[in-house]
Design a protein around this motif. Structure first.
Motif: not given
Ligand code: ADP
Ligand code: MG
Length: 671
Positions: A572-579, A593-595
C-alpha cells in the motif's frame, strides 16, 4: 471579577465585539483569556539610552517625538517617518501603511520603541518597531513580551492588552493548594503564576509559572481519575460472565476467523475474560495502534457475553463506523446464531430482539429496552471523552465496560493518566502487514502522481482514497463544498476513465452507507472524501491513500488516515500533498516517510508542534492538556503522589474542589 463570565456578556466592550473571532481560539469566557497561554516571548527587555545602542541589537528605547510625517506612495501605500530623541541622541524610525500613527505622535510625546537597531544612510534607524505611547508600565515593549496563538483579526497585541487588564481584576483569586504541597514540590503561588506566565520578568520566572500551572493540570486530571474510580467501584454488582462451559464454541469461532489472533490480541482477550468473570464491573481500556485489530477483540468479548445469555452494546463515534462494525460483526457472528441490531441517528435494525447492538451514542439516548445488558464497548474512546462513562452510569447500567482507543500514549503515561482504568495494549501488528510506502509529493510531480494512481488502479485492480482538505472545522459547509468541487474536477479532468464516489459528513446515513458499500464492492475505483474517513474505516482492497493539504493534520491524524490502507496483503501507498512551505511542516511530512509507529509520530509532533497536535481539538473536542505535556514525566509523578495524598481527604480541601469546578475539570463533583 467573574472568571466564568462569557465573553459575549463581558463588561469590556472590545471583548464583547470580538466574541465570534475569539471562538476560533477557543476563548469563550474571561477564564479562557487567562488560560490562553503564550506560545513564546519576544525579548525586548534590554532598555538602553540611544547613545549606547549597538547596531544590530534588539533594544528598547524610551524617547520623545521630534517630528513625524506620512508620505503617500502609489496604490494607497504610505510610509511614516519619525525622529525620536531621548537627550542622549536621536534615532530615525519608519513604519509602513499606518497613517493614523502620525496623529498619535505629536511633537514631544513620550514613546517606548522596541526593535532592531540599524544603520541607514549613516543614520541610526529602526524599522517597524513595536511601540507604546505615554505609559508608565509598558506591556508591548521594554520587557519579555508574550506572543500568543492568534487568529484572523485577533493579534497578540490585542490579546496582550485584554489579558493584562483582566489580570488586574483577579486579585481575589487565592491559592488553593495547601502550603506544604507548594513547599514540597517547589511550586510558585497560584495567583502569581497567572501573572507571571503572561508577564514574566525573566524566562526563568515564566518557566516556574508554567510548571505550577502544569502541575495543577496533571494534579486535577489524576484527582478526577481517582474520583471516577471510586464512583465506578461504589456501584452495585454486575453479572459474572465465564468461558469455562463454552470452550468448544469459542474454538469454533476462532477457527472460523480468516486469520489467527496475534499474541497481543490473545492476551487482551484473556485480560477481559478474567475481568468479566468477576462480579465487580470491568473498566478496561484497550489501546492499540491503527490496524492492530481491536474490533475482533471486542467481537470475541461480545460473543462470550452472548454465550452467557446476555446482551452487549458497541458504540462508535460516527455513523459510518457504526455501520461498518455492524457489517463486520454480522459477517462474523450471524452463522453462530447471534442476533445483531443497529441503532444510529437515522437507521434502526432489529431493536426489539438483539443479542448484540451496534450504534452511535444515539443508542444511549434512544428508548431502547435493554433486557439483559451486561457488556458495553466504546470504540475510539478519544472521540467521546470520559463523560460517556458517566452517561452510561446515569442510565443505571452496571455493565462491564471496555473502551478502545488508537491514541498513542506511551504505556507508563497511560497508566498514570487513566488512573481509574485497567489497560491492555495491542503492541503487535497482525503478521504479514507491509509498511505503507509513504511519499511527500512535490508540487511539480502532481500530474505524474495522478497518472501513477490511475495505472495502479487499472493494472493492479487497486482502489484509492483521495482526502480533501478540511477548511475551518472538519465538516463545515466549506469543507463539503470544496470536496464536491474537487470531486467534479477529478472526475472530469483527471480520471475520466475511472469511477469515483464522494463521501462527506453532510450525506444522510443511508447515502454514506451506500457510498461505502459501493466502494467496498469495487463499484468505485476512487473514493473522494472529506477527513470523515479518518477514524476506523476498513476497506482491505484499497491500497492508495492520497491526502491533500496534509500539513493541516496532526501526525497522529495522518497516521490514522494512512491506516485506512495497508489492511490487506497488497503493498500500500500513501501520497502526501501540501502547498505550505514552512520548515516545520516540511520536516513533519518528511517524517511520515520514515516513521510508521503511531507513538513515535505522536512524540515527534509533540516536539515540533506541542501537545495540541495529539489531542487536537479537531480530534477530541476539548484538549486534554493545555499547559502540561505528557513528556513531563517527573512532574506527572509528583502530581500523582499529591493526588493520592489529597484525594482521600477531599472534604478538607473545598478550595481545590472549587477550583476544579471553576476550571471544569470533568467528573469531579459528586453533587
Ligand atoms: P483497529 O485496531 O484499527 O480498529 P481493525 O480491528 O479494524 O483495526 O482491524 C484491521 C484489519 O486487520 C481488519 O481488516 C481485520 O480483519 C484485520 N485483522 C485483525 N486481526 C488480525 C490478525 N490477527 N491477523 C490478520 N488480520 C487481522
Ligand atoms: Mg477500529
Amino acid at each position: 471579577m467573574d472568571f466564568n463570565l462569557p465573553v459575549k456578556k463581558s463588561p469590556f466592550r472590545s471583548i464583547k465585539l470580538y466574541a465570534s473571532r475569539l471562538e476560533k481560539l477557543h476563548i469563550s469566557t474571561h477564564l479562557d483569556f487567562i488560560y490562553h497561554m503564550p506560545s513564546r516571548y519576544e525579548d525586548f527587555s534590554h532598555i538602553a539610552p540611544v547613545a549606547n545602542i549597538q547596531v544590530g541589537e534588539i533594544v528598547t528605547i524610551h524617547a520623545n517625538v521630534i517630528d513625524a510625517k506620512t508620505s503617500y506612495l502609489r496604490n494607497r501605500k504610505s510610509i511614516q517617518r519619525a525622529t525620536f530623541s531621548d537627550g542622549t541622541g536621536s534615532i530615525f524610525v519608519t513604519w509602513f501603511n499606518q497613517p493614523y500613527l502620525v496623529k498619535q505622535l505629536p511633537v514631544g510625546t513620550s514613546v517606548w520603541l522596541s526593535g532592531r537597531a540599524d544603520i541607514f544612510n549613516k543614520k541610526l534607524t529602526m524599522q517597524s518597531p513595536d511601540y507604546e505611547i505615554e505609559t508608565s508600565e509598558p506591556i508591548h515593549t521594554g520587557r519579555l513580551v508574550p506572543i500568543y496563538p492568534e487568529t484572523y483579526g485577533v493579534s497578540s497585541k490585542w490579546l496582550r492588552r485584554q489579558i493584562h487588564s483582566l489580570l488586574k481584576e483577579i486579585e481575589n483569586e487565592k491559592e488553593f493548594l495547601p502550603p506544604y504541597l507548594l513547599k514540597e514540590n517547589n511550586l510558585m503561588e497560584y495567583p502569581l503564576s497567572l501573572q507571571k506566565i503572561h508577564f514574566p520578568l525573566s524566562l526563568e520566572e515564566s518557566n516556574k509559572a508554567r510548571q505550577r500551572l502544569a502541575f495543577d493540570e496533571l494534579f486535577f486530571l489524576q484527582v478526577s481519575a481517582l474520583h471516577r474510580k471510586r464512583e465506578w467501584k461504589s456501584v452495585q454488582k454486575s453479572v459474572s460472565l465465564t468461558v469455562s462451559k463454552h470452550h468448544e464454541k469459542l474454538e469454533k469461532l476462532y477457527n472460523s476467523l480468516p486469520f489467527t489472533l496475534t499474541n497481543a490480541q490473545k492476551k487482551a482477550v484473556e485480560d477481559i475474560c478474567s475481568d468479566i468473570a468477576k462480579r465487580s464491573p470491568m473498566n478496561r481500556l484497550l489501546e492499540g495502534d491503527v490496524g492492530s485489530g481491536k474490533t475482533v477483540v471486542a467481537g470475541i468479548a461480545m460473543y462470550i457475553t452472548f454465550l452467557n445469555g446476555y446482551q452487549s452494546v458497541l458504540m462508535a463515534p460516527t455513523e459510518i463506523l457504526a455501520m461498518q462494525h455492524f457489517q463486520t460483526i454480522e459477517r462474523l457472528f450471524t452463522p453462530f446464531g447471534v442476533r445483531i441490531g443497529l441503532a444510529t441517528g437515522s437507521k434502526k435494525i432489529q431493536l426489539d430482539d438483539f443479542d448484540v447492538l451496534i450504534g452511535t451514542h444515539a443508542l444511549l439516548s434512544e428508548k431502547i429496552q435493554f433486557k439483559k445488558l451486561a457488556f458495553v464497548i466504546i470504540d475510539e474512546q478519544q472521540r467521546f471523552g470520559v463523560s460517556q462513562r458517566a452517561l452510561i452510569r446515569k442510565k443505571g447500567i452496571s455493565a462491564h465496560l471496555l473502551t478502545m482507543t488508537a491514541t498513542p500514549i506511551p504505556r507508563t503515561i497511560a497508566l498514570t493518566m487513566y488512573g481509574d482504568l485497567d489497560v491492555s495494549f495491542l503492541d503487535e501488528l497482525p503478521k504479514g502487514r507491509q509498511e505503507i510506502k509513504t511519499w511527500f509529493v512535490p508540487k511539480d510531480k502532481r500530474e505524474a502522481a495522478y497518472r501513477w494512481i490511475e495505472q495502479q488502479i487499472t493494472k493492479e485492480k487497486s482502489q484509492a482514497f483521495i482526502i480533501c482538505p478540511f477548511i475551518e472545522t472538519s465538516e463545515s459547509m466549506q469543507t463539503v463544498k470544496a470536496a464536491s468541487v474537487e470531486f467534479a474536477r477529478l472526475k472530469k479532468d483527471i480520471f475520466p476513465n475511472l469511477t469515483l464516489g464522494l463521501l462527506h459528513g453532510n450525506l444522510k446515513a443511508k447515502e454514506k452507507d451506500e457510498v461505502l458499500r459501493n466502494f467496498n464492492n469495487k463499484v468505485f475505483d476512487i473514493l473522494v472524501a472529506t477527513p470523515v474517513v479518518e477514524v476506523g474505516i476498513d476497506i482491505p482492497n484499497a491500497t492508495i491513500m492520497m491526502i491533500e493539504a496534509a500539513e493541516r493534520f496532526g501526525l497522529s491524524q495522518l497516521h490514522q488516515l494512512r491506516g485506512r490502507v495497508g489492511r490487506g496483503k497488497k503493498q500500500s501507498y500513501c501520497l502526501l500533498f501540501s502547498d505550505a512551505f514552512s520548515k516545520t511542516s516540511y520536516a513533519r511530512l518528511k517524517a511520515m516517510e520514515k516513521l510508521h509507529i503511531g507513538a513515535e509520530l505522536a512524540e515527534l509532533d509533540l516536539r515540533l508542534r506541542g501537545p495540541g497536535s495529539i489531542y487536537g481539538t479537531e480530534q477530541s473536542g476539548k484538549t486534554l492538556l493545555k499547559i502540561a505535556t505528557f513528556s513531563d514525566t517527573f512532574l506527572l509523578q509528583k502530581a500523582k503522589i499529591a493526588a493520592e495524598q489529597i484525594f482521600p481527604n477531599m472534604e478538607e480541601f473545598p478550595e481545590i474542589r472549587g477550583k476544579m469546578k471553576q476550571l471544569q475539570t470533568q467528573d469531579i463533583s459528586p453533587d
